[in-house]
Design a protein around this motif. Sequence first.
Motif, PDB file in Angstrom:
ATOM      1  N   GLY A 196      -9.040   7.584  27.749  1.00 30.13           N
ATOM      2  CA  GLY A 196      -9.186   7.478  26.304  1.00 30.13           C
ATOM      3  C   GLY A 196      -8.586   8.609  25.499  1.00 30.13           C
ATOM      4  N   VAL A 246      -5.017   8.553  23.287  1.00 28.38           N
ATOM      5  CA  VAL A 246      -5.133   8.530  21.827  1.00 28.38           C
ATOM      6  C   VAL A 246      -4.343   9.687  21.214  1.00 28.38           C
ATOM      7  CG1 VAL A 246      -6.750   8.885  19.925  1.00 28.38           C
ATOM      8  CG2 VAL A 246      -7.312   7.269  21.734  1.00 28.38           C
ATOM      9  N   HIS A 283     -15.808  11.016  22.085  1.00 30.06           N
ATOM     10  CA  HIS A 283     -15.215  10.220  23.167  1.00 30.06           C
ATOM     11  C   HIS A 283     -16.245   9.847  24.229  1.00 30.06           C
ATOM     12  CE1 HIS A 283     -11.069  10.425  21.808  1.00 30.06           C
ATOM     13  NE2 HIS A 283     -11.167  11.735  21.671  1.00 30.06           N
ATOM     14  N   ASN A 310     -10.701   4.440  18.325  1.00 25.35           N
ATOM     15  CA  ASN A 310      -9.482   4.698  19.081  1.00 25.35           C
ATOM     16  C   ASN A 310      -8.432   3.645  18.744  1.00 25.35           C
ATOM     17  OD1 ASN A 310     -10.629   6.858  20.464  1.00 25.35           O
ATOM     18  ND2 ASN A 310     -11.397   5.559  22.113  1.00 25.35           N
ATOM     19  N   VAL A 349      -4.612   2.057  20.163  1.00 19.91           N
ATOM     20  CA  VAL A 349      -3.710   2.034  21.314  1.00 19.91           C
ATOM     21  C   VAL A 349      -2.466   1.220  20.998  1.00 19.91           C
ATOM     22  CG1 VAL A 349      -5.627   2.255  22.939  1.00 19.91           C
ATOM     23  CG2 VAL A 349      -4.781  -0.010  22.353  1.00 19.91           C
ATOM     24  N   THR A 386     -10.764   2.223  25.561  1.00 19.12           N
ATOM     25  CA  THR A 386      -9.384   1.827  25.277  1.00 19.12           C
ATOM     26  C   THR A 386      -8.901   0.758  26.250  1.00 19.12           C
ATOM     27  OG1 THR A 386      -8.603   3.707  26.603  1.00 19.12           O
ATOM     28  CG2 THR A 386      -8.745   4.021  24.215  1.00 19.12           C
ATOM     29  N   GLU A 406      -6.914  -2.619  25.395  1.00 16.20           N
ATOM     30  CA  GLU A 406      -5.609  -2.905  25.996  1.00 16.20           C
ATOM     31  C   GLU A 406      -5.606  -4.257  26.704  1.00 16.20           C
ATOM     32  OE1 GLU A 406      -4.421   1.787  26.762  1.00 16.20           O
ATOM     33  OE2 GLU A 406      -5.751   0.718  28.131  1.00 16.20           O
ATOM     34  N   TYR A 450      -5.000   3.997  13.757  1.00  9.61           N
ATOM     35  CA  TYR A 450      -5.627   5.273  14.120  1.00  9.61           C
ATOM     36  C   TYR A 450      -4.894   6.447  13.471  1.00  9.61           C
ATOM     37  CZ  TYR A 450      -7.177   9.299  16.806  1.00  9.61           C
ATOM     38  OH  TYR A 450      -7.664  10.530  17.164  1.00  9.61           O
TER      39      TYR A 450
END
Length: 373
Positions: A14, A18, A110, A165, A167, A281, A285, A354
């Motif tokens: 993560g 990021v 996180h 977050n 991605v 994340t 994804e 983000y």
Amino acid sequence: MKVVHLFPVMKFGGAPIVVLNLIKDDKNNIHIVISKKDDIELSKEFEKYSNKLYNIDTLSVSFESILQVISVLYREKPDIIHAHGKGGAFYTFIASFILLKPAKIIYTFHGFNNKFSGIKSFIYKLFEKSFSFFVDKYIAVSNTEKIKVIESNFYNKNKICVIPNGVSIEKKELSFDKLIVLKKYDYNIVTLSRISPQKDLETMLFSFKEIVAKSDKNVGLHILGGYIENDKEYAQKIYSICDSLNLKNNVEFWADTPFASSYLHYFDLYWSTALWEGLPTAIIEAMMQKVPVVATSCVGNIDLVNENTGVLTPMKDPTEISKIIIEFFQNNHYVSSVENAYNFVNKNFTAEVYTNNILGLYHEVLNENSTIR
């Protein structure tokens, strides 16, 4: 504006991903990274895109690393220090104390969790309380993480904001030998999981044993992720459980796999048995690549997975989880959830979203009298 990012180790996960996406997207400001090099490919990416990279072991506590971090911050004179996770927070706290708070400080959790007990828990709470005097803004990466943070009563809730977050996905082709591995099975389940107690791979293996026994398909479980030294004992336990359950013919440990998320589109199902997350994340994804998701109903997961975007399971319940996944195999009701999930994450959790949010926060915490470098 000069920003120093401090996180423990350059492994796929993560926080590093990021940060990497941010420094790739933002060409208008200076981004300096302090972290321990680990994964070769990821380290090369940070060398390429960061303005400066300092290879300092912030994964463990050492006097040498403390001095190195203090030296870098004194020399670089950043406008903002962005601490990621507990490791980044610890070194930021020590340096800020010695240097009398040399910059504005932002702390992203996180995955907020006090997993300690006894004297360790007391020390951790004392650290967080002491660090709070230096922090200008806390970032929770999900709404449920923010709730958990506020309930802990460690922090000034007015300093806490939510920035999820973000991605980006670049699909890659698997090597021929990996394609051969996938073709061994009728159905391939994947998890991008560091081998650590947080991910609860024990429950995953016990549940998978029941799936293999009850399913009419030849099912493979692919665990993409290695472990850090602190979790070596737990990793050995997981390997031992896999052997004792006689799952060696159905479980593939891929270890640390560079850009593992780029291969998710090859799999039939993404699976998480995590006990807590910040905002995973890997699930984002998977959804971006239209892979159906089954995940435990823990903090972080439930910000992404619901009846419209996937399937939630209880935590630490191998039998119930296996029932849900077998039913998942047998029904096609997840087709609409895949489309819903795809639209949901592409609207809310891209790297571009983000970057815009985090740069907005950086400018917010810099008061009018700050000299931006």
